[in-house]
Design an enzyme around this catalytic site. Structure first.
Site, PDB file in Angstrom:
ATOM      1  N   THR A  47      12.954   1.255  -0.128  1.00 57.88           N
ATOM      2  CA  THR A  47      13.912   0.690   0.828  1.00 57.88           C
ATOM      3  C   THR A  47      14.750  -0.399   0.165  1.00 57.88           C
ATOM      4  OG1 THR A  47      12.182   0.977   2.514  1.00 57.88           O
ATOM      5  CG2 THR A  47      14.121  -0.259   3.167  1.00 57.88           C
TER       6      THR A  47
ATOM      7  N   ARG B 240       9.343  -1.672  -6.217  1.00 60.78           N
ATOM      8  CA  ARG B 240       8.281  -2.660  -5.972  1.00 60.78           C
ATOM      9  C   ARG B 240       6.945  -2.097  -6.380  1.00 60.78           C
ATOM     10  NH1 ARG B 240      10.010  -5.500  -0.281  1.00 60.78           N
ATOM     11  NH2 ARG B 240      12.103  -5.918  -1.053  1.00 60.78           N
TER      12      ARG B 240
ATOM     13  N   SER C   6      10.313  -9.688  -2.203  1.00 65.95           N
ATOM     14  CA  SER C   6      10.629 -10.192  -0.877  1.00 65.95           C
ATOM     15  C   SER C   6       9.440 -10.776  -0.114  1.00 65.95           C
ATOM     16  CB  SER C   6      11.289  -9.069  -0.079  1.00 65.95           C
ATOM     17  OG  SER C   6      11.744  -9.558   1.126  1.00 65.95           O
ATOM     18  N   HIS C   7       9.067 -10.128   0.982  1.00 67.78           N
ATOM     19  CA  HIS C   7       8.027 -10.668   1.860  1.00 67.78           C
ATOM     20  C   HIS C   7       6.622 -10.319   1.372  1.00 67.78           C
ATOM     21  CE1 HIS C   7       9.045  -6.599   2.904  1.00 67.78           C
ATOM     22  NE2 HIS C   7       7.871  -6.457   3.476  1.00 67.78           N
TER      23      HIS C   7
ATOM     24  N   LYS D 244      15.720  -5.081  -8.344  1.00 70.85           N
ATOM     25  CA  LYS D 244      16.734  -4.385  -7.566  1.00 70.85           C
ATOM     26  C   LYS D 244      18.085  -4.605  -8.225  1.00 70.85           C
ATOM     27  CE  LYS D 244      18.062  -6.290  -3.659  1.00 70.85           C
ATOM     28  NZ  LYS D 244      18.464  -6.623  -2.314  1.00 70.85           N
TER      29      LYS D 244
ATOM     30  N   ASP E 252      11.831 -15.752   4.201  1.00 67.73           N
ATOM     31  CA  ASP E 252      10.815 -15.036   3.431  1.00 67.73           C
ATOM     32  C   ASP E 252      10.891 -15.344   1.931  1.00 67.73           C
ATOM     33  OD1 ASP E 252      13.179 -13.689   2.932  1.00 67.73           O
ATOM     34  OD2 ASP E 252      12.192 -11.753   2.690  1.00 67.73           O
TER      35      ASP E 252
ATOM     36  N   ASP F 284      12.339 -14.125  -0.694  1.00 72.28           N
ATOM     37  CA  ASP F 284      13.620 -14.156  -1.401  1.00 72.28           C
ATOM     38  C   ASP F 284      14.770 -14.676  -0.556  1.00 72.28           C
ATOM     39  OD1 ASP F 284      13.427 -11.841   0.159  1.00 72.28           O
ATOM     40  OD2 ASP F 284      14.867 -10.758  -1.082  1.00 72.28           O
TER      41      ASP F 284
ATOM     42  N   ASP G  33      16.119 -13.764   2.372  1.00 72.23           N
ATOM     43  CA  ASP G  33      17.063 -12.966   3.161  1.00 72.23           C
ATOM     44  C   ASP G  33      16.622 -12.749   4.609  1.00 72.23           C
ATOM     45  OD1 ASP G  33      15.059 -11.217   2.441  1.00 72.23           O
ATOM     46  OD2 ASP G  33      16.377  -9.696   1.558  1.00 72.23           O
ATOM     47  N   ARG G  34      15.363 -13.069   4.917  1.00 73.88           N
ATOM     48  CA  ARG G  34      14.916 -12.882   6.304  1.00 73.88           C
ATOM     49  C   ARG G  34      14.950 -14.191   7.072  1.00 73.88           C
ATOM     50  NH1 ARG G  34      10.130  -8.478   6.656  1.00 73.88           N
ATOM     51  NH2 ARG G  34      11.068  -6.983   5.201  1.00 73.88           N
TER      52      ARG G  34
ATOM     53  N   GLU H  44      18.676  -6.057  11.328  1.00 75.24           N
ATOM     54  CA  GLU H  44      17.505  -5.192  11.391  1.00 75.24           C
ATOM     55  C   GLU H  44      16.423  -5.919  12.181  1.00 75.24           C
ATOM     56  OE1 GLU H  44      16.780  -2.506   7.821  1.00 75.24           O
ATOM     57  OE2 GLU H  44      17.067  -4.458   6.904  1.00 75.24           O
TER      58      GLU H  44
ATOM     59  N   SER I  26      13.501  -6.181  11.425  1.00 76.71           N
ATOM     60  CA  SER I  26      12.552  -6.780  10.493  1.00 76.71           C
ATOM     61  C   SER I  26      13.011  -8.177  10.046  1.00 76.71           C
ATOM     62  CB  SER I  26      12.401  -5.866   9.287  1.00 76.71           C
ATOM     63  OG  SER I  26      13.676  -5.587   8.734  1.00 76.71           O
TER      64      SER I  26
ATOM     65  N   LYS J 177      21.276  -9.370   3.734  1.00 75.19           N
ATOM     66  CA  LYS J 177      20.889 -10.156   4.890  1.00 75.19           C
ATOM     67  C   LYS J 177      20.660 -11.584   4.416  1.00 75.19           C
ATOM     68  CE  LYS J 177      16.091  -8.435   4.864  1.00 75.19           C
ATOM     69  NZ  LYS J 177      16.090  -7.160   4.101  1.00 75.19           N
TER      70      LYS J 177
ATOM     71  N   ARG K 294       4.809   2.225  10.601  1.00 79.58           N
ATOM     72  CA  ARG K 294       5.461   1.299  11.532  1.00 79.58           C
ATOM     73  C   ARG K 294       5.782   2.056  12.821  1.00 79.58           C
ATOM     74  NH1 ARG K 294       6.065  -2.802   8.053  1.00 79.58           N
ATOM     75  NH2 ARG K 294       7.209  -2.564   6.102  1.00 79.58           N
TER      76      ARG K 294
HETATM   77  C1  VG1 Z   1      11.201  -3.363   5.275  1.00 81.70           C
HETATM   78  C2  VG1 Z   1      11.949  -3.504   6.578  1.00 81.70           C
HETATM   79  C3  VG1 Z   1      13.418  -3.192   6.365  1.00 81.70           C
HETATM   80  C4  VG1 Z   1      13.978  -4.117   5.271  1.00 81.70           C
HETATM   81  C5  VG1 Z   1      13.145  -3.980   4.018  1.00 81.70           C
HETATM   82  C6  VG1 Z   1      13.566  -4.952   2.938  1.00 81.70           C
HETATM   83  O1  VG1 Z   1      11.300  -2.029   4.812  1.00 81.70           O
HETATM   84  O2  VG1 Z   1      11.398  -2.668   7.569  1.00 81.70           O
HETATM   85  O3  VG1 Z   1      14.101  -3.341   7.587  1.00 81.70           O
HETATM   86  O4  VG1 Z   1      15.311  -3.785   4.992  1.00 81.70           O
HETATM   87  O5  VG1 Z   1      11.769  -4.230   4.304  1.00 81.70           O
HETATM   88  O6  VG1 Z   1      13.460  -6.274   3.380  1.00 81.70           O
HETATM   89  P1  VG1 Z   1      10.142  -0.945   5.024  1.00 81.70           P
HETATM   90  O7  VG1 Z   1      10.628   0.275   4.313  1.00 81.70           O
HETATM   91  O8  VG1 Z   1       8.895  -1.541   4.477  1.00 81.70           O
HETATM   92  O9  VG1 Z   1      10.026  -0.756   6.502  1.00 81.70           O
HETATM   93  V1  VG1 Z   1      13.122  -7.500   2.280  1.00 81.70           V
HETATM   94  O10 VG1 Z   1      13.351  -8.935   3.039  1.00 81.70           O
HETATM   95  O11 VG1 Z   1      11.487  -7.041   1.960  1.00 81.70           O
HETATM   96  O12 VG1 Z   1      14.037  -7.178   0.946  1.00 81.70           O
HETATM   97 CO    CO Z   2      13.406 -10.421   1.759  1.00 76.21          CO
END
Ligand code: VG1
Ligand code: CO
Length: 544
Positions: A18, A22, A113-114, A126, A278, A280, A282-283, A364, A366, A377, A497
């Site tokens: 996504t 990772r 990220s998270h 990325k 989060d 990085d 962006d959240r 999103e 999330s 984001k 999910r």
């Molecule tokens: C998750 C979220 C998605 C978001 C992605 C990257 O992906 O659901 O909405 O864009 O993380 O966010 P997934 O495929 O695990 O559902 V970040 O802040 O981790 O770059």
């Molecule tokens: Co992030």
């Protein structure tokens, strides 16, 4: 210095998910693993040769080492100029900002990220394109294809570069500029929001808030913007020192992982405002006294109130939301008479719409919200947007949210995550759901009638590219929905999910507890997907 040509062999599974590639740190530490992926970027993104590249990451374990590797490889591959954040630090939205401001040919973001960080946890990489956004699927596919046949990479035999001093250096003919990671981003925020109004709000002595940086990348950004520039009380930013392992925590701003902040905004003495970001940056999570604003509602509320901020005073052109995000934003778009797009999960799908000027805001479920100011984001942006609204409207978060529901109705929303599920079981569950789809329309489930059921596919309105299998959607008459998909960011097993939404127009019913209000829909979802039989899980691991 002659570039060194190092022979290598492909690694399996270097397909970006996504949001980039990772994997566990240990996977990235295998000799050649990072190098192969980075070389695949240079081999396919040929405009980087002779161009400028931005490099930075969220400061997690392995960040510094990875950056040194990338700098040597970028130089060996003929990149002319590299902009890197001091200490190797850049938040994801800051990378996007810097790519756009200096018109570079792209950027490399190092982050998972998270996901947790540390020697036994996660790392990620990325590529962002010249528009500042995550590379499109055609680019990530090309990079992946290249990793399957790669047989050499280019590097230099050179010592590590000093990343802790601002200024310019040279690495074998490549100019490296070490930038203040905060300055350009902070300037952009100042151009979008009414800093005077927010400053007054902080000065009034009546407003109490905390920002939880979760020991991740937003610490320095939030301290500079909220405390230094906007005059918030020292200590407003909590967990503000970035750590390689995020202090052992899970840098995911939600009700489970930012529990301390939730506590601070609860009860009669609760703070007026709480926000978190989060790993990085962006959240975002938005809390008011005694209230959690769902990210889906937040997008809708920002859209409905955007005209109150300087950056969006002249109105918004359109909105986009990822498919699992609630339809609250559609209600706002309908009333405003603007377009609302439904895209697959992941920020890369917003890029074309933003570039074409079809949308101004996007989000999103999330905990991701953003706009056309960058192509990622943006956590702190969302926090500043909310602060600007609070300063202008002079109302509490709860009042603003309740007003919004009265005007548009409430889309109750929750997401149930089942983490580290056996991969084959999770895939079997999705296959089973896909088999059920054609028989569902018109069927009664728990007293509701299924309106449509499909495996979501998206045709990009700008370039016509098609993305299939983006999640199973089941929509009921009256607006309720259940969505199932498997995560594309995890590094162990599968994460299922389940996204649930239902609509309530009647304001006397807006104060119900979300899980209560959605109980019957939750049961329908569990039964339909045979979650317990197939995964062995009775209850989800995380509810947001
Ligand atoms: C998750 C979220 C998605 C978001 C992605 C990257 O992906 O659901 O909405 O864009 O993380 O966010 P997934 O495929 O695990 O559902 V970040 O802040 O981790 O770059
Ligand atoms: Co992030």
């Amino acid at each position: 210095m002659e570039p060194q040509i190092i022979a290598t062999t492909p690694f399996d599974g270097q397909r970006p998910g996504t949001s980039g590639l990772r994997k566990k740190v240990k996977v990235f530490q295998q000799p050649g693993y990072l190098e192969n992926f980075v070389q695949a970027i240079f081999d396919t993104q040929t405009e980087l040769k002779g161009g400028t590249l931005v490099v930075g990451g969220d400061g997690r374990y392995f960040n510094r080492e990875a950056i040194q590797t990338i700098l040597r490889m970028a130089s060996a591959n003929g990149v002319s100029r590299i902009l890197v954040g001091r200490g190797g630090i850049f938040s994801t939205p800051a990378v996007s900002c810097v790519i756009r401001k200096y018109k570079t040919q792209g950027g490399i973001v190092l982050s998972a990220s998270h996901n947790p960080g540390g020697p036994d946890e996660d790392f990620g990489i990325k590529f962002n394109a010249a528009n500042g956004g995550p590379a499109s699927e055609s680019v990530t596919n090309a990079i992946y294809e290249r990793t399957r046949t790669i047989d050499r990479y280019l590097t230099l035999d050179a010592p590590a570069v000093d990343l802790d001093t601002l200024g310019s250096l040279e690495l074998d003919g490549t100019q490296i500029e070490v930038l203040d990671p905060v300055a350009d981003y902070a300037e952009l925020m100042e151009s979008l929001f009414d800093f005077n109004a927010i400053h007054q709000l902080f000065n009034s002595g009546l407003f109490r808030m905390r920002f939880d940086a979760m020991h991740a990348v937003t610490g320095p950004y939030a301290t500079e913007i909220l405390e230094n520039r906007l005059g918030a009380a020292p200590g407003t930013v909590m967990n503000g020192i970035p750590k390689e392992d995020f202090g052992g925590g899970h840098p995911d701003p939600n009700l489970v992982h930012a529990e301390e902040l939730v506590e601070l905004t609860s009860g009669p003495e609760g703070l007026d405002f709480g926000a978190a970001s989060d790993g990085d940056g962006d959240r975002n999570m938005i809390l008011g006294k005694g209230i959690f604003v769902t990210p889906s509602d937040s997008l809708a509320i920002l859209a409905a109130n955007a005209h109150l901020t300087p950056g969006y005073r002249s109105g918004i052109r359109g909105i986009a939301r990822s498919m699992p995000t609630s339809q609250a934003a559609n209600r706002v778009a309908d009333l405003m008479g603007i377009e609302c797009f439904e895209t697959p999960t992941g920020w890369k799908f917003f890029g074309n719409l933003l570039d074409a000027g079809r949308i101004t805001l996007c989000g999103e479920e999330s905990f991701g919200t953003g706009s056309d100011h960058v192509r990622e984001k943006d956590g702190l942006w969302a926090v500043l947007f909310w602060l600007n609204l609070l300063a202008v409207r002079q109302q509490s978060v709860a009042d603003i949210v309740h007003d919004h529901w009265r005007r548009f109705g409430r889309n109750f929303y929750t997401r149930h995550d089942y983490e580290a599920v056996d991969l084959a079981a999770a895939e079997g569950l999705m296959d089973h759901l896909r088999l059920l789809l054609s028989g569902l329309p018109g069927k009664q489930l728990g007293g509701m009638t299924v309106g449509y059921a499909d495996d979501f596919a998206y045709t990009d309105p700008i370039d016509g590219s098609i993305s299939e299998h983006q999640g199973v959607r089941i929509g009921f008459e009256g607006g309720a929905r259940i969505v199932f998909r498997l995560s594309g960011t995890g590094t162990a097993g599968a994460t299922l999910r389940v996204y649930l939404e239902c609509f309530e127009a009647d304001p006397t019913r807006h104060d119900q507890d979300t899980q209560e209000a959605m109980r019957s829909l939750i049961l329908i979802a569990r039964e339909l997907a045979q979650i317990e039989e197939r995964t062995g899980r009775k209850e989800p691991d995380v509810i947001t």
